[in-house]
Design an enzyme around this catalytic site. Structure first.
Site, short mmCIF file in Angstrom:
data_model
loop_
_atom_site.label_atom_id
_atom_site.label_comp_id
_atom_site.label_asym_id
_atom_site.label_seq_id
_atom_site.Cartn_x
_atom_site.Cartn_y
_atom_site.Cartn_z
N ASP A 11 0.98 -1.34 0.04
CA ASP A 11 0.06 -0.08 -0.08
C ASP A 11 0.88 1.28 -0.22
O ASP A 11 0.90 2.07 0.73
CB ASP A 11 -0.87 -0.03 1.20
CG ASP A 11 -0.24 0.02 2.53
OD1 ASP A 11 1.08 -0.47 2.68
OD2 ASP A 11 -0.83 0.44 3.51
N ASP A 16 6.73 1.17 2.06
CA ASP A 16 6.61 0.04 0.92
C ASP A 16 7.58 0.39 -0.08
O ASP A 16 7.97 -0.45 -0.83
CB ASP A 16 5.01 0.45 0.46
CG ASP A 16 3.97 0.15 1.70
OD1 ASP A 16 3.48 -1.09 1.86
OD2 ASP A 16 3.84 1.06 2.36
N ASN A 40 -2.39 2.76 3.64
CA ASN A 40 -1.72 4.18 3.92
C ASN A 40 -2.37 5.40 3.25
O ASN A 40 -2.56 6.27 3.78
CB ASN A 40 -0.46 4.09 3.37
CG ASN A 40 0.65 3.22 4.33
OD1 ASN A 40 0.30 3.25 5.69
ND2 ASN A 40 1.80 2.68 3.89
N THR A 124 2.98 -5.97 2.71
CA THR A 124 3.46 -4.92 3.50
C THR A 124 2.35 -3.91 3.84
O THR A 124 2.69 -2.85 3.94
CB THR A 124 4.66 -4.36 2.50
OG1 THR A 124 4.14 -3.79 1.57
CG2 THR A 124 5.78 -5.22 2.57
N PHE A 165 -0.77 -1.19 12.68
CA PHE A 165 -1.62 -0.51 11.54
C PHE A 165 -2.15 -1.65 10.41
O PHE A 165 -3.45 -1.58 10.49
CB PHE A 165 -1.15 0.60 10.75
CG PHE A 165 -2.00 0.85 9.64
CD1 PHE A 165 -2.89 2.14 10.08
CD2 PHE A 165 -1.55 0.63 8.24
CE1 PHE A 165 -3.57 2.63 8.94
CE2 PHE A 165 -2.13 1.16 7.45
CZ PHE A 165 -3.36 2.11 7.51
N ASN A 166 -1.28 -2.46 10.07
CA ASN A 166 -1.65 -3.30 9.06
C ASN A 166 -2.64 -4.31 9.38
O ASN A 166 -3.53 -4.93 8.66
CB ASN A 166 -0.27 -3.84 8.19
CG ASN A 166 0.47 -3.06 7.46
OD1 ASN A 166 -0.01 -1.93 7.09
ND2 ASN A 166 1.63 -3.39 7.29
N GLN A 227 6.92 10.82 11.45
CA GLN A 227 7.24 10.05 12.54
C GLN A 227 7.56 10.87 13.95
O GLN A 227 7.20 10.39 14.83
CB GLN A 227 8.19 8.87 12.11
CG GLN A 227 7.80 8.00 11.17
CD GLN A 227 6.84 6.81 11.61
OE1 GLN A 227 6.71 6.76 12.77
NE2 GLN A 227 6.42 6.17 10.70
N HIS A 239 9.79 -0.03 8.33
CA HIS A 239 9.06 -1.37 8.71
C HIS A 239 8.95 -2.41 7.50
O HIS A 239 9.59 -3.50 7.70
CB HIS A 239 7.62 -1.10 8.86
CG HIS A 239 7.31 -0.18 9.91
ND1 HIS A 239 7.34 -0.40 11.55
CD2 HIS A 239 6.73 1.09 10.00
CE1 HIS A 239 7.02 0.62 12.09
NE2 HIS A 239 6.64 1.83 11.34
N ASP A 240 8.48 -1.85 6.41
CA ASP A 240 8.32 -2.90 5.30
C ASP A 240 9.31 -3.57 4.57
O ASP A 240 9.43 -4.70 4.39
CB ASP A 240 7.40 -2.24 4.23
CG ASP A 240 6.18 -1.81 4.71
OD1 ASP A 240 5.28 -2.21 5.72
OD2 ASP A 240 5.41 -0.78 4.06
C1 BDR Z 1 2.75 -0.26 8.70
O1 BDR Z 1 1.77 0.83 8.50
C2 BDR Z 1 1.94 1.56 7.41
O2 BDR Z 1 1.97 2.83 7.87
C3 BDR Z 1 3.50 1.13 6.89
O3 BDR Z 1 3.64 1.24 5.44
C4 BDR Z 1 3.60 -0.08 7.61
O4 BDR Z 1 3.36 -1.16 6.56
C5 BDR Z 1 3.78 -0.21 10.19
O5 BDR Z 1 2.91 -0.08 11.26
CA CA Z 2 3.04 -0.53 4.18
#
Ligand code: BDR
Ligand code: CA
Length: 312
Positions: A11, A16, A40, A124, A165-166, A227, A239-240
């Site tokens: 996303d 990503d 996102n 991701t 989140f994901n 952030q 993260h991804d």
């Molecule tokens: C995840 O949430 C999204 O905002 C980022 O792309 C990542 O996949 C982190 O929590």
């Molecule tokens: Ca992501």
């Protein structure tokens, strides 16, 4: 060199984008396609971003649009981190190429069933597309080598105290995938929050001086600032790309095999990845949970990944 076949569902999204870059450029990976989901940003925007990135980085694989919303819950995008475009910080010319006409779910099914060897699926973003594909054609699980998920946490979340989140975005989809019979590796916040794009990292990547590093620096400028504002972090956690780094070199992560279930109870822990790290419940183990990360090795892989785009 034997290549690992990969389907990337994402996303984009700042982190990503770096995962796409790393996957598409690495000689150990055969990227079969990119499927896109809302997360996102809206599907329209994440799809457009995927096309922009493919064009910019000359990634020549199908880009297929998938689900515009989660299976059960309402869509909830994340502009406070990724901005209005979903990739704030970079401006691209209008994309010349367009998305593949196939729906992401059909593309995933078709690609898996026709592959001569098992394929790794990396997600991701919210796991809607892969979950729907599993429901529509259950036979695909025989063709998946493993699913590597950026999502979840065995400690705290980043949307609620409990949920990341994901997973929070589409807990029912995550539940379908985690309870399927394919091996799942969960790369959660516990490790991804250890790889923050601190100023010295951005400086190091900037010194590569190619189009990919230029992209990295522009993206991290906005990502880091958001952030900092939202979470008070000194740098954006990348993260991804940890999923792809792990695919390239599994020694980047330490993993533990435990029982993990998704909280679907519609209370304050909705979307939590409940990981029985101490085996309290003696339930059947089903998930490899990332518990440690070799931070230096990770950044070396990112540097190497960016350097592979010298010819752009
Ligand atoms: C995840 O949430 C999204 O905002 C980022 O792309 C990542 O996949 C982190 O929590
Ligand atoms: Ca992501």
């Amino acid at each position: 060199m034997e290549k690992k076949k990969l389907l990337l569902d994402c996303d984009p999204g700042h982190d990503d984008a770096i995962a796409m870059m790393l996957a598409a450029g690495h000689p150990k990976i055969d990227l079969l396609g990119i499927t896109v989901v809302s997360g996102n940003q809206t599907l329209k925007k994440t799809g457009k971003n995927a096309l922009h990135l493919c064009e910019y980085l000359k990634i020549d694989v199908p880009v297929c649009l998938g689900s515009p919303r989660p299976i059960v819950r309402d869509v909830e995008i994340c502009p406070r981190i990724h901005g209005e475009s979903g990739l704030d910080g970079v401006t691209f010319p209008p994309p010349k190429r367009s998305v593949d006409p196939r729906h992401a779910v059909d593309f995933i099914i078709e690609t898996l069933l026709h592959s001569d060897e098992k394929v790794t699926c990396v997600t991701t973003g919210p796991m809607t597309n892969l979950a729907l594909a599993m429901r529509l054609e259950p036979k695909i699980t025989d063709h998946i080598h493993e699913v590597i998920v950026m999502g979840g946490s065995y400690a705290n979340g980043n949307v609620t105290p409990a949920a990341e989140f994901n997973i929070y975005e589409d807990p029912e989809a995550a539940d379908i995938v985690f309870r399927s019979d394919v091996p799942v590796t969960m790369v959660g916040l516990d490790v991804t929050r250890q790889v923050m794009a601190l100023p010295d990292i951005v400086k190091r990547m900037d010194s590569i001086q190619n189009k990919a590093s230029e992209l990295f620096v522009k993206l991290m400028k906005v990502f880091n600032e958001n952030q900092r504002k939202v979470f008070g972090l000194p740098g954006g956690p990348l993260h991804d790309p940890v999923t792809i780094a792990y695919l390239i070199d599994p020694s980047v992560l330490t993993v533990e095999f435990v029982h993990c279930s998704i909280d679907l109870s519609h209370n304050q822990s909705y979307g939590r990845t409940n990981c029985d790290m101490y085996d309290y419940q003696h339930k059947e183990k089903n998930t490899y949970i990332a518990t440690g990360i070799d931070v230096d090795k990770f950044w070396d892989l990112i540097e190497d990944g960016l350097s592979r785009y010298d010819d752009l």
